[in-house]
Design a protein around this motif. Structure first.
Motif, mmCIF file in Angstrom:
data_model
loop_
_atom_site.group_PDB
_atom_site.id
_atom_site.type_symbol
_atom_site.label_atom_id
_atom_site.label_comp_id
_atom_site.label_asym_id
_atom_site.label_seq_id
_atom_site.Cartn_x
_atom_site.Cartn_y
_atom_site.Cartn_z
ATOM 1 N N ILE A 233 -5.548 6.371 5.385
ATOM 2 C CA ILE A 233 -4.532 6.627 4.266
ATOM 3 C C ILE A 233 -3.491 5.675 4.461
ATOM 4 O O ILE A 233 -3.058 4.949 3.309
ATOM 5 C CB ILE A 233 -4.337 8.066 3.864
ATOM 6 C CG1 ILE A 233 -5.671 8.843 3.461
ATOM 7 C CG2 ILE A 233 -3.404 8.000 2.750
ATOM 8 C CD1 ILE A 233 -5.416 10.259 3.154
ATOM 9 N N ILE A 234 -2.911 5.958 5.685
ATOM 10 C CA ILE A 234 -1.577 5.135 6.069
ATOM 11 C C ILE A 234 -1.851 3.614 5.925
ATOM 12 O O ILE A 234 -1.301 2.648 5.406
ATOM 13 C CB ILE A 234 -1.294 5.367 7.442
ATOM 14 C CG1 ILE A 234 -0.612 6.756 7.188
ATOM 15 C CG2 ILE A 234 -0.174 4.233 7.934
ATOM 16 C CD1 ILE A 234 -0.350 7.211 8.747
ATOM 17 N N LEU A 235 -3.232 2.876 6.449
ATOM 18 C CA LEU A 235 -3.490 1.582 6.273
ATOM 19 C C LEU A 235 -3.835 1.260 4.758
ATOM 20 O O LEU A 235 -3.336 0.216 4.530
ATOM 21 C CB LEU A 235 -4.760 1.395 7.035
ATOM 22 C CG LEU A 235 -4.475 1.540 8.808
ATOM 23 C CD1 LEU A 235 -5.641 1.505 9.488
ATOM 24 C CD2 LEU A 235 -3.451 0.501 9.294
ATOM 25 N N LEU A 236 -4.521 2.132 4.032
ATOM 26 C CA LEU A 236 -4.741 1.822 2.808
ATOM 27 C C LEU A 236 -3.304 1.523 1.864
ATOM 28 O O LEU A 236 -3.284 0.609 1.193
ATOM 29 C CB LEU A 236 -5.508 2.765 1.983
ATOM 30 C CG LEU A 236 -7.041 2.823 2.447
ATOM 31 C CD1 LEU A 236 -7.892 3.944 1.891
ATOM 32 C CD2 LEU A 236 -7.766 1.278 1.935
ATOM 33 N N VAL A 237 -2.205 2.730 2.148
ATOM 34 C CA VAL A 237 -1.285 2.362 1.452
ATOM 35 C C VAL A 237 -0.549 1.301 1.701
ATOM 36 O O VAL A 237 0.176 0.420 0.988
ATOM 37 C CB VAL A 237 -0.162 3.557 1.785
ATOM 38 C CG1 VAL A 237 1.202 3.533 1.305
ATOM 39 C CG2 VAL A 237 -0.786 4.825 1.103
ATOM 40 N N THR A 238 -0.226 1.024 3.326
ATOM 41 C CA THR A 238 0.140 -0.151 3.747
ATOM 42 C C THR A 238 -0.537 -1.493 3.156
ATOM 43 O O THR A 238 0.192 -2.607 2.747
ATOM 44 C CB THR A 238 0.205 -0.415 5.085
ATOM 45 O OG1 THR A 238 0.648 0.801 5.848
ATOM 46 C CG2 THR A 238 0.948 -1.663 5.633
ATOM 47 N N ALA A 239 -1.657 -1.575 3.132
ATOM 48 C CA ALA A 239 -2.625 -2.753 2.660
ATOM 49 C C ALA A 239 -2.096 -3.021 1.183
ATOM 50 O O ALA A 239 -1.895 -4.065 0.491
ATOM 51 C CB ALA A 239 -3.819 -2.802 2.811
ATOM 52 N N SER A 240 -2.214 -1.887 0.321
ATOM 53 C CA SER A 240 -1.925 -1.754 -1.191
ATOM 54 C C SER A 240 -0.578 -2.445 -1.197
ATOM 55 O O SER A 240 -0.274 -3.184 -2.376
ATOM 56 C CB SER A 240 -2.006 -0.341 -1.870
ATOM 57 O OG SER A 240 -3.070 0.001 -1.625
ATOM 58 N N VAL A 241 0.516 -2.035 -0.496
ATOM 59 C CA VAL A 241 2.063 -2.738 -0.756
ATOM 60 C C VAL A 241 1.814 -4.030 -0.465
ATOM 61 O O VAL A 241 2.365 -4.960 -1.317
ATOM 62 C CB VAL A 241 2.780 -2.026 0.213
ATOM 63 C CG1 VAL A 241 4.382 -2.434 0.242
ATOM 64 C CG2 VAL A 241 3.054 -0.472 -0.214
ATOM 65 N N ILE B 8 -0.557 -6.312 -1.083
ATOM 66 C CA ILE B 8 -1.364 -6.789 -1.870
ATOM 67 C C ILE B 8 -0.453 -6.969 -3.064
ATOM 68 O O ILE B 8 -0.549 -8.069 -3.704
ATOM 69 C CB ILE B 8 -2.816 -6.097 -2.068
ATOM 70 C CG1 ILE B 8 -3.736 -6.345 -1.056
ATOM 71 C CG2 ILE B 8 -3.105 -6.423 -3.536
ATOM 72 C CD1 ILE B 8 -4.922 -5.408 -1.134
ATOM 73 N N VAL B 9 0.428 -5.901 -3.412
ATOM 74 C CA VAL B 9 1.175 -5.988 -4.545
ATOM 75 C C VAL B 9 2.174 -7.199 -4.322
ATOM 76 O O VAL B 9 2.411 -7.944 -5.334
ATOM 77 C CB VAL B 9 1.948 -4.857 -4.861
ATOM 78 C CG1 VAL B 9 3.023 -4.597 -5.944
ATOM 79 C CG2 VAL B 9 0.875 -3.775 -5.349
ATOM 80 N N LEU B 10 2.809 -7.132 -3.259
ATOM 81 C CA LEU B 10 3.904 -8.431 -2.894
ATOM 82 C C LEU B 10 3.255 -9.715 -2.756
ATOM 83 O O LEU B 10 3.974 -10.626 -3.623
ATOM 84 C CB LEU B 10 4.544 -7.887 -1.335
ATOM 85 C CG LEU B 10 5.381 -6.604 -1.447
ATOM 86 C CD1 LEU B 10 5.808 -6.498 0.018
ATOM 87 C CD2 LEU B 10 6.590 -6.771 -2.171
ATOM 88 N N ILE B 11 2.019 -9.751 -2.388
ATOM 89 C CA ILE B 11 1.362 -11.087 -2.402
ATOM 90 C C ILE B 11 1.139 -11.664 -3.917
ATOM 91 O O ILE B 11 1.555 -12.789 -4.402
ATOM 92 C CB ILE B 11 0.132 -11.035 -1.583
ATOM 93 C CG1 ILE B 11 0.514 -11.109 -0.275
ATOM 94 C CG2 ILE B 11 -0.679 -12.282 -1.846
ATOM 95 C CD1 ILE B 11 -0.726 -10.821 0.813
ATOM 96 N N ALA B 12 0.508 -10.363 -4.834
ATOM 97 C CA ALA B 12 0.393 -10.842 -6.136
ATOM 98 C C ALA B 12 1.783 -11.190 -6.966
ATOM 99 O O ALA B 12 1.509 -12.220 -7.474
ATOM 100 C CB ALA B 12 -0.265 -9.819 -6.840
ATOM 101 N N ILE B 13 2.802 -10.458 -6.690
ATOM 102 C CA ILE B 13 3.965 -10.677 -7.254
ATOM 103 C C ILE B 13 4.512 -12.205 -6.903
ATOM 104 O O ILE B 13 4.983 -13.039 -7.640
ATOM 105 C CB ILE B 13 5.192 -9.795 -6.884
ATOM 106 C CG1 ILE B 13 4.887 -8.324 -7.700
ATOM 107 C CG2 ILE B 13 6.535 -10.232 -7.341
ATOM 108 C CD1 ILE B 13 5.821 -7.523 -7.111
ATOM 109 N N ALA B 14 4.338 -12.567 -5.403
ATOM 110 C CA ALA B 14 4.605 -13.971 -4.906
ATOM 111 C C ALA B 14 3.742 -15.040 -5.739
ATOM 112 O O ALA B 14 4.338 -15.947 -6.020
ATOM 113 C CB ALA B 14 4.316 -13.977 -3.780
#
Length: 75
Positions: A19-27, A29-35
């Motif tokens: 769960i910790i790794l999925l949350v970190t990866a999701s954050v 991914i969102v930052l990369i998409a924004i960039a």
């Protein structure tokens, strides 16, 4: 008696770690998409500004061999 810190007391289960790794990866991914979105917007803005610039460089080919330093053998 004082409680002592030990790594044995801090046991993380596989599910919690997942769960910790999925949350970190999701954050991330969102930052990369924004960039990526911001990069495309900046690219479009740059193209618009370059196209509307009054200092446009005329990039048509000009034959520089017509000057007095070269013999004109092209005729």
């Amino acid at each position: 008696m004082k409680p002592t810190f030990s790594f044995a007391n801090v046991i993380i289960s596989t599910e919690q770690l997942t769960i910790i790794l999925l949350v970190t990866a999701s954050v991330f991914i969102v930052l990369i998409a924004i960039a990526i979105v911001k990069m495309y917007k900046l690219k479009a803005e740059n193209k618009r500004l370059v196209d509307s610039s009054p200092y446009k460089i005329d990039e048509t080919y000009k034959d520089f061999t017509e000057g007095h330093l070269y013999e004109n053998n092209n005729k």
